[in-house]
Design a protein around this motif. Structure first.
Motif, PDB file in Angstrom:
ATOM      1  N   THR A 100     113.049 -67.418  47.760  1.00 50.44           N
ATOM      2  CA  THR A 100     113.664 -66.876  46.804  1.00 50.44           C
ATOM      3  C   THR A 100     113.347 -65.640  46.184  1.00 50.44           C
ATOM      4  N   VAL A 107     112.944 -69.829  39.169  1.00 51.43           N
ATOM      5  CA  VAL A 107     113.370 -70.831  39.532  1.00 51.43           C
ATOM      6  C   VAL A 107     113.385 -72.331  39.478  1.00 51.43           C
ATOM      7  N   ASP A 111     114.561 -75.596  44.004  1.00 50.48           N
ATOM      8  CA  ASP A 111     114.386 -74.970  44.994  1.00 50.48           C
ATOM      9  C   ASP A 111     112.847 -74.433  45.109  1.00 50.48           C
ATOM     10  N   HIS A 112     112.325 -75.147  43.920  1.00 47.95           N
ATOM     11  CA  HIS A 112     110.929 -74.130  44.812  1.00 47.95           C
ATOM     12  C   HIS A 112     110.193 -75.162  45.905  1.00 47.95           C
ATOM     13  N   ARG A 113     111.298 -76.883  45.587  1.00 46.42           N
ATOM     14  CA  ARG A 113     110.453 -77.971  46.664  1.00 46.42           C
ATOM     15  C   ARG A 113     111.225 -77.492  48.039  1.00 46.42           C
ATOM     16  N   ARG A 114     112.463 -76.854  48.320  1.00 46.31           N
ATOM     17  CA  ARG A 114     113.293 -76.378  49.026  1.00 46.31           C
ATOM     18  C   ARG A 114     112.241 -75.652  49.912  1.00 46.31           C
ATOM     19  N   VAL A 115     112.061 -74.544  49.642  1.00 41.97           N
ATOM     20  CA  VAL A 115     111.145 -74.052  49.496  1.00 41.97           C
ATOM     21  C   VAL A 115     110.070 -74.492  50.420  1.00 41.97           C
ATOM     22  N   TYR A 160     107.881 -68.782  47.961  1.00 40.37           N
ATOM     23  CA  TYR A 160     107.760 -68.067  49.074  1.00 40.37           C
ATOM     24  C   TYR A 160     106.024 -67.231  49.399  1.00 40.37           C
ATOM     25  N   ARG A 204     117.205 -66.102  47.534  1.00 39.24           N
ATOM     26  CA  ARG A 204     118.269 -66.802  46.639  1.00 39.24           C
ATOM     27  C   ARG A 204     117.889 -66.077  45.402  1.00 39.24           C
ATOM     28  N   ASP A 283     122.044 -65.875  50.157  1.00 43.71           N
ATOM     29  CA  ASP A 283     121.415 -67.324  49.526  1.00 43.71           C
ATOM     30  C   ASP A 283     121.432 -68.169  51.020  1.00 43.71           C
ATOM     31  N   LEU A 285     119.206 -70.553  51.206  1.00 41.94           N
ATOM     32  CA  LEU A 285     118.815 -71.761  51.240  1.00 41.94           C
ATOM     33  C   LEU A 285     119.085 -72.980  51.236  1.00 41.94           C
ATOM     34  N   TYR A 286     119.731 -73.411  51.081  1.00 40.51           N
ATOM     35  CA  TYR A 286     120.191 -74.819  51.786  1.00 40.51           C
ATOM     36  C   TYR A 286     121.460 -75.284  52.218  1.00 40.51           C
TER      37      TYR A 286
END
Length: 338
Positions: A100, A107, A111-115, A160, A204, A283, A285-286
């Motif tokens: 991101t 953020v 999204d933090h958790r997804r990274v 990241y 993202r 994007d 990310l997901y």
């Protein structure tokens, strides 16, 4: 410490995650050219099929597995595919990554958790599966693709950077545990500097302008060179790109000066007004988006790294001494400038 013996590349089966884009794609293509068999892993099933058709069409030994590395069951399936297609694997490259751009507050927590799910837990899942498999084969190599941002955080890429610090710790811990049990498994951390991949387009973005990577940039083939060397030659750490190595050493030597530079120019250095790149890549990310070897923004990238070649030419002990000596000098300089 027991000596670790690795096969030549042409004798190896290599698992590569994040295989359809950027560094991963460069690793797969270079491995096939050098005679290795490859299990290519990525979320983008369509891109995997195209990659398989292209490389198998020229005689490459390649199997594919669509998997999100944040899912431990999916990562287990990768080892199953490797065993069914090639009888197992000799090296496992944890390369998949997402990111991101934006401040820590901008953020969202999800999204933090997804990274972290992809960049840290994906490496953990891959490392554990690889270690379990390689023990049964009497050894092999695990290569984790970290970043110079594991040495030094950068503004606008906090999540990241945090994952790459975590990957550094994970890799060091894994190496110690495997050495202690004399498993015969080499564990290497690759630390690329800025590389001309679609990463800025895939990330993202919460900034007001399109993101980019700050120069100097290198081509993904530089990272592939480092990774494949580590598949056949035990090394602790390899920096891919001299610019990144120098930036890392500067940050160790003068952290407050680096903070000041980052605060003043770090955001601008990571923005490319008027050049967002290909819209179809934005994007991932997901969900996977359009993949490619290189970024589509107008940038210059160096095709080789003298610093990497020097690391490859040096013995493992000398390489460790050079990198460690640089870090020690940086620490001493830092103390001297307080």
């Amino acid at each position: 410490m027991m000596a670790i013996k690795l096969k030549s590349l042409r004798e190896q089966v290599i698992v590569v995650t994040g295989a359809t884009s950027g560094n991963g794609l460069a690793i797969v293509e270079a491995a096939i050219r050098q005679g290795a068999a490859v299990v290519a892993v990525a979320r983008n099933a369509e891109a995997l099929e195209e990659l398989h058709a292209r490389l198998a069409g020229v005689g490459g030994r390649i199997a594919i597995c669509a998997a999100d590395v944040s899912d431990p069951a999916a990562v287990e399936d990768v080892a199953t595919v490797a065993s069914e297609k090639f009888g197992g694997f000799d090296s496992w490259v944890n390369n998949a990554g997402i990111g991101t751009y934006g401040t820590l507050e901008q953020v969202p927590l999800a999204d933090h958790r997804r990274v972290f799910d992809v960049n840290y837990f994906g490496v953990l899942h891959g490392s554990l599966v690889a270690a379990r498999h390689l023990r049964g084969r009497g050894g092999g190599a695990i290569i984790n693709v970290g970043s110079i941002l594991g040495d030094r955080s950068i503004v606008q890429q906090g999540p990241y950077s945090a994952t790459k610090h975590a990957v550094q710790a994970l890799t060091d811990t894994l190496r110690m545990e495997l050495e202690r049990e004399k498993a015969g498994i080499s564990v290497t951390l690759i630390k690329p500097g800025p590389i001309d991949t679609p990463f800025p387009e895939h990330a993202r973005n919460f900034m007001d302008e399109p993101p980019r990577l700050p120069p100097p940039l290198y081509t993904p083939e530089v990272v592939a060179d480092a990774v494949l060397f580590a598949c056949a030659n035990p090394r602790r750490t390899l920096y891919a790109g001299g610019g990144g190595l120098l930036s890392s050493m500067l940050a160790q030597a003068a952290p407050r000066l680096t903070d000041a530079i980052m605060e003043l120019a770090g955001t601008q250095a990571q923005q490319k007004p008027g050049d967002p790149g290909v819209a179809a890549r934005r994007d991932n990310l997901y969900e996977p988006r359009e993949d490619a070897l290189r970024g589509s923004q107008d940038v210059h990238a160096r095709q080789s790294s003298i610093a990497l070649q020097l690391q490859k030419a040096a013995s493992p002990l000398l390489t460790a001494a050079i990198v460690g000596g640089g870090a020690l000098a940086a620490i001493l300089l830092r103390k001297g400038t307080r």
